[in-house]
Write a protein that holds these residues in place. Structure first.
Motif, mmCIF file in Angstrom:
data_model
loop_
_atom_site.group_PDB
_atom_site.id
_atom_site.type_symbol
_atom_site.label_atom_id
_atom_site.label_comp_id
_atom_site.label_asym_id
_atom_site.label_seq_id
_atom_site.Cartn_x
_atom_site.Cartn_y
_atom_site.Cartn_z
ATOM 1 N N ARG A 45 0.531 -0.971 0.164
ATOM 2 C CA ARG A 45 0.085 0.514 0.008
ATOM 3 C C ARG A 45 0.547 1.401 -0.546
ATOM 4 N NH1 ARG A 45 -5.585 -0.506 4.163
ATOM 5 N NH2 ARG A 45 -6.610 -2.535 2.817
ATOM 6 N N GLU A 62 -6.923 -4.995 -6.102
ATOM 7 C CA GLU A 62 -6.606 -5.293 -5.190
ATOM 8 C C GLU A 62 -7.445 -7.377 -4.985
ATOM 9 O OE1 GLU A 62 -4.579 -4.782 -2.949
ATOM 10 O OE2 GLU A 62 -4.930 -2.597 -3.077
ATOM 11 N N THR A 87 -2.072 -6.190 -3.434
ATOM 12 C CA THR A 87 -1.010 -5.817 -1.997
ATOM 13 C C THR A 87 -1.236 -7.756 -1.894
ATOM 14 O OG1 THR A 87 -3.177 -5.719 -0.695
ATOM 15 C CG2 THR A 87 -1.443 -3.928 -1.381
ATOM 16 N N LEU A 115 -0.081 -5.599 4.260
ATOM 17 C CA LEU A 115 0.052 -4.651 3.651
ATOM 18 C C LEU A 115 0.984 -3.756 3.632
ATOM 19 C CD1 LEU A 115 -3.083 -4.179 5.795
ATOM 20 C CD2 LEU A 115 -3.363 -5.085 3.425
#
Length: 535
Positions: free
Chosen positions: A80, A179, A209, A294
């Motif tokens: 992220r 995602e 991610t 993340l």
């Protein structure tokens, strides 16, 4: 520092990138012509850092002799905060209104839900609204349909989601899969993938991610990309760009942060923000796992408080040949569920002097198998097709199928004991005993299960537990949440576990009875209150 062999070092080494027809240069020039409302560059110029520019050149530059693009699928695993949404939005416009557009071309932003799909679309619209008015007037925005149209070419860009019903009939030339780790089902992925095979020169870009677990489409795609990156699979149409941290790396090491966050040297994500998150993660296990997943792209298993490290568990995945075990002493653990859940038999044999080998048989209701897969987020239909789980007819488990399997196992192997959680199994226990089969009760209280779990843990950690890599059993083990009492006794907490753990419970029962050997104990004398304390 432990580093991953799949890291895309070519992004930083300055090595030449083929571009015989200039398509890579053309794409870069288009992106640099764009404006972004949040850009801090002069004139709000689109910020395309060198590492992202090299990615663009590597996607669009290399071609076959006839001009066809070599790359058809790109997997970008990026933590992220590295501005992957902006890059994805710009590439969508490259194919809609830029030099990669084709007449009638269908371009898609696809995400797990409407809200996520809208994020990339709004990013693209922010760029479009930065165009001069005379260009904007030539385009048509249908906001209610999340669609941008290029009327001159008939091309359009549309945001769609995995929770919006069927999208059959799509034939996209470009698809940004956003995602993917959050996609709970694979329906839309299959629709997009099959549709793109109908169109020459189509390209699919996955930007995500890291996720959790191995029973999902994201893990399947990323693991394939890993194999391509390592050279295990030769697939020139796949471009793996994997900024991934090994699970055993020190998550506090800022050198690792910089290695997997290529934007960090340029101020995104914010280093002080990462440091603050890391300080909090020191004292909160849940935050620590989120930080690793993340911000460092460590692919995690489901449980935030795992029973054992799944990388250690996976060392026991060597093949189990049931033919070699016929006639050998065998102990069975049986976990019967409520009528609509998962039930399992786990068989256990001695493996050498102090090891164990196990094999499970799983059962679930056969009706609405795909719907059950969507609810649990695991591929029940695939597991059923591959023989890893048996769907019984109807919307409840037919226990006669399980009982028949137990009788068959007793005929095939030297079964010394069939240990049941009696909560749902008393009638079956009575029938088996009546026919002379060695069924016993093994209640699920601390007194019984703590030693069983301890024995199972010792076997796994000691690399003495061979399970053949059965995917449903692995899923169950990865879901476990552990509860520990003051005496350091452990129990599997079903209510706190992330999903079903029935196979792990049955494995603990079977291993414990196998470890006890021929010493048979009937557990019906344990107090019911102790049994209830387990749940």
């Amino acid at each position: 520092m432990t580093t991953s062999s799949v890291m895309p070092d070519w992004i930083f080494d300055g090595s030449p990138i083929g571009d015989p027809l200039g398509y890579g240069e053309r794409a870069v020039k288009f992106l640099r012509m764009l404006r972004h409302p949040k850009s801090r560059l002069p004139g709000h110029a689109f910020d395309l850092p060198e590492w992202q520019e090299r990615i663009v050149r590597r996607i669009y530059g290399p071609c076959h002799e006839d001009g066809r693009r070599i790359v058809r699928t790109v997997v970008i695993l990026l933590p992220r905060g590295n501005r992957k949404t902006s890059l994805g939005a710009a590439l969508g416009l490259l194919h809609t209104i830029g030099p990669e557009n084709v007449p009638g071309g269908e371009c898609l932003f696809a995400a797990s839900d409407r809200k996520q799909a809208r994020i990339g679309f709004e990013e693209a619209m922010g760029i479009v609204h930065s165009f001069p008015d005379d260009i904007v007037k030539k385009l048509r925005l249908v906001d209610s349909k999340n669609r941008l149209q290029n009327p001159k070419k008939g091309a359009f860009l549309e945001a769609i989601s995995n929770d919006a019903g069927t999208h059959h009939g799509r034939t996209p030339v470009f698809a940004l899969i956003d995602e993917l780790h959050a996609w709970k089902k694979r329906d839309l992925w299959d629709v997009i993938s099959t549709g793109m095979r109908k169109v020459a020169g189509s390209i699919k870009i996955i930007i995500t991610t890291a996720g959790r677990g191995q029973e999902n489409i994201a893990y399947e795609i990323v693991d394939y990309a890993r194999k391509v990156a390592r050279g295990e699979i030769d697939d020139p149409t796949m471009l793996p760009i994997l900024f991934e941290t090994p699970a055993d790396a020190d998550w506090r090491d800022e050198e690792i942060w910089h290695r997997v966050n290529p934007g960090l040297a340029l101020g995104f994500p914010d280093i002080e923000g990462l440091r603050a998150a890391a300080r909090e993660a020191e004292h909160r296990p849940g935050e620590r796992e989120a930080f690793r997943q993340l911000h460092l792209n460590v692919w995690l298993d489901h449980s935030t408080d795992p029973f054992v490290e799944m990388s250690v568990y996976d060392e026991g995945a060597s093949e189990v040949d049931l033919l070699d075990l016929e006639g050998e002493p065998c102990w069975l653990g049986v976990d019967l569920s409520t009528v609509g859940d998962l039930s399992v038999i786990v068989a256990c044999w001695h493996d050498g002097d102090d090891g164990f080998v196990v094999h499970p048989w799983f059962y679930c209701p056969g009706d609405n198998l795909r719907r059950r897969a969507d609810i649990d987020g695991v591929p029940y239909p695939t597991w059923a097709e591959e023989g890893f789980i048996t769907p019984t007819p109807g919307n409840v488990i037919d226990e006669r199928v399980i009982e028949d399997q137990l009788r068959e196992l007793c005929a095939r192997f030297d079964v010394r004991e069939i240990a049941f959680d009696p909560h749902y199994g008393r009638k079956m226990i009575a029938r088996l005993i009546e026919d002379g089969l060695p069924a016993v009760e093994m209640r699920q209280g601390w007194v019984t299960m703590a030693p069983a779990i301890r024995e199972l843990e010792r076997a796994i950690v000691g690399r003495r537990f061979r399970h053949g890599g059965h995917p449903v059993l692995r899923w169950n083990f990865s879901n476990i949440a552990v509860e520990t009492d003051k005496a350091d006794n452990k129990a599997f907490n079903k209510s706190k576990s992330t999903d079903r753990i029935d196979g792990a419970v049955a494995a603990a029962m079977a291993v414990a009875r196998c470890a006890a050997g021929t010493e048979t104990t009937i557990y019906a004398s344990e107090k019911w209150s102790e049994d209830m304390a387990y749940f």
